[in-house]
Design an enzyme around this catalytic site. Structure first.
Site, PDB file in Angstrom:
ATOM      1  CE1 TYR A  20      41.225  13.156  88.759  1.00  0.00           C
ATOM      2  CE2 TYR A  20      43.466  13.894  88.327  1.00  0.00           C
ATOM      3  CZ  TYR A  20      42.102  14.049  88.176  1.00  0.00           C
ATOM      4  OH  TYR A  20      41.609  15.118  87.470  1.00  0.00           O
ATOM      5  CG  ASP A  33      30.682  12.027  92.686  1.00  0.00           C
ATOM      6  OD1 ASP A  33      29.611  11.438  92.432  1.00  0.00           O
ATOM      7  OD2 ASP A  33      30.744  13.259  92.899  1.00  0.00           O
ATOM      8  CG  HIS A  51      32.869  17.190  83.225  1.00  0.00           C
ATOM      9  ND1 HIS A  51      32.508  18.114  84.188  1.00  0.00           N
ATOM     10  CD2 HIS A  51      32.660  17.804  82.026  1.00  0.00           C
ATOM     11  CE1 HIS A  51      32.096  19.225  83.607  1.00  0.00           C
ATOM     12  NE2 HIS A  51      32.185  19.060  82.301  1.00  0.00           N
ATOM     13  CB  CYS A  63      48.698   1.059  78.658  1.00  0.00           C
ATOM     14  SG  CYS A  63      47.383   0.180  77.785  1.00  0.00           S
ATOM     15  CB  SER A 104      29.036  27.478  89.424  1.00  0.00           C
ATOM     16  OG  SER A 104      29.726  26.946  88.298  1.00  0.00           O
ATOM     17  CB  ALA A 114      20.503  19.368  96.035  1.00  0.00           C
TER      18      ALA A 114
END
Length: 247
Positions: free
Chosen positions: A68, A104, A119, A148, A191, A233
């Site tokens: 990540y 993002d 998401h 944490c 999709s 797009a």
């Protein structure tokens, strides 16, 4: 394409409420790889779906964290494209509602202020423990995995929805309500395979909305859409901006 853009422009000006749903294809035009793309370099030997699951994180949190951080570095280096910018201008001028499957943050960086993120977001962390509500913005894409700071009972993890996890009910409720009420629905760069997002266009159409697909590739939605524009797009929204005089 000119005739289709003219029709879409007319539909925008006639619409009382428009919803745009975006998927990974929009971010791909900024150079960000999708889960369906081959992974690069060191990460090519790993299954990305294994990296994006609670089980994968439980097995090897350090490995998942490094993946990540690598993805975050890609996001930081990417720039919003003409689709992100065009959608932001449509929001500002026409009150368009935006729902995205992308994590993002490029829509926000492109100028969108109101974004329904189905998401989650890759640019935040939260505690992996369900009993702790600690959350923080990502400030360093090179930091190491850490416990944490609030509860010290579990690891911090990216604030994205992993495979096998449920989406936030409030987010889904908002997206469904907007899709139910709209009279124009655009599916852009997705999709149309991942639910519940794939069902929003069907919900809109069941209520009489016009459904438009913008995607270079045919999808499960293509045969049911009222208008299909098989182009990128970025190109479509740049030309739509000019047509609607939004620049």
């Amino acid at each position: 394409m000119e005739e289709k853009l003219k029709r879409l422009g007319d539909w925008f000006t006639q619409s009382q409420q428009t919803v745009i749903l975006t998927g990974a294809g929009v971010s791909a035009e900024s150079g960000l790889s999708t889960f369906r793309d081959p992974q690069q370099g060191f990460w090519a030997k790993y299954d990305p779906m294994e990296m994006a699951s609670p089980e994968g994180f439980a097995r090897d949190p350090h490995l998942v964290w490094k993946w990540y951080q690598w993805r975050r570095q890609q996001v930081v280096q990417a720039s919003p494209n003409r689709a992100h910018i065009g959608i932001a201008r449509l929001q500002s001028a026409l009150g368009v509602k935006l729902i995205t499957q992308n994590v993002d943050g490029l829509h926000q960086r492109g100028g969108s202020e109101q974004v329904c993120q189905l998401h989650g977001t890759i640019m935040r962390n939260h505690c992996n423990s369900a009993q702790c509500d600690y959350s923080e913005a990502v400030s360093n894409t090179r930091c190491e995995l850490m416990r944490c700071p609030e509860c010290d009972n579990d690891w911090l993890r990216p604030s994205v929805v992993w495979f096998g996890e449920s989406l936030d009910p409030k987010v889904i409720q908002f997206a469904e309500a907007e899709s139910y009420q709209c009279d124009l629905f655009l599916s852009v760069g997705t999709s149309a395979q991942v639910y519940p997002a794939a069902g929003f266009a069907q919900l809109a159409k069941s209520r009489g909305a016009r459904v438009v697909e913008i995607n270079p590739n045919a999808t499960a939605l293509s045969s049911r859409a009222d208008l299909v524009i098989a182009h990128s797009a970025a190109e479509v929204f740049q030309r739509l901006e000019a047509q609607l005089q939004l620049s």
